[in-house]
Design a protein around this motif. Sequence first.
Motif, short mmCIF file in Angstrom:
data_model
loop_
_atom_site.label_atom_id
_atom_site.label_comp_id
_atom_site.label_asym_id
_atom_site.label_seq_id
_atom_site.Cartn_x
_atom_site.Cartn_y
_atom_site.Cartn_z
N LYS A 61 0.83 -1.21 0.00
CA LYS A 61 0.00 0.00 0.00
C LYS A 61 0.87 1.26 0.00
O LYS A 61 1.86 1.33 0.71
CB LYS A 61 -0.90 0.04 1.23
N CYS A 62 0.45 2.24 -0.80
CA CYS A 62 1.12 3.54 -0.80
C CYS A 62 0.82 4.25 0.52
O CYS A 62 -0.19 3.95 1.17
CB CYS A 62 0.60 4.42 -1.93
N SER A 63 1.67 5.19 0.89
CA SER A 63 1.49 5.92 2.15
C SER A 63 0.11 6.57 2.26
O SER A 63 -0.54 6.47 3.30
CB SER A 63 2.59 6.97 2.30
N HIS A 83 -2.58 12.78 -2.75
CA HIS A 83 -1.43 11.90 -2.88
C HIS A 83 -0.13 12.52 -2.37
O HIS A 83 0.84 11.82 -2.14
CB HIS A 83 -1.27 11.42 -4.33
#
Length: 170
Positions: A61-63, A83
């Motif tokens: 998972k992205c931050s 984002h």
Amino acid sequence: MTILARLASDVQLMFRRPPRLQYAALCYRVKKKVNAAEVLLMTSRDTGRWVIPKGWPMSGKCSYEVAAREAFEEGGVRGAVEHEPLGSYTYPKVLKDGLKVTCKVQVYVLEVADIAKNFKEKGERKIEWVSCDEAVKRVNEPELRDLFLLFKSKMAERLQASLPKQIPAE
């Protein structure tokens, strides 16, 4: 500074761990009637401090995805998450084994579109929607206070730009 004091300082620096990284969501909604943003605050489960939803990195998972997931698990809110981080803050965390570590928290802005009736940590925390000024009064971490103030000024610009333009009277 004596050579001994300098050596002691260097040794302390060598053994100091870098801060552990967490990701958080600064969740907000716009009250249409007053054209102002409200932010979501919740109490931590252990100390009852006012905080924003945050958690540890998750593999795959992205931050910003982690921030959004924590917002749902801890506060039952879903929405569009930015984002790019708004900023970051640090705080002292006591781990389960009693060890104190410094955590660095990257904060992502999330515009709430939906509030769930049921979610993972429902009933484990107190949840409140407050103004940015109220959030600044409630949170303990000075850098998090600064992020609420930064967010408030960004939102003021955004909300001002979205107001219908007044046509000057002839």
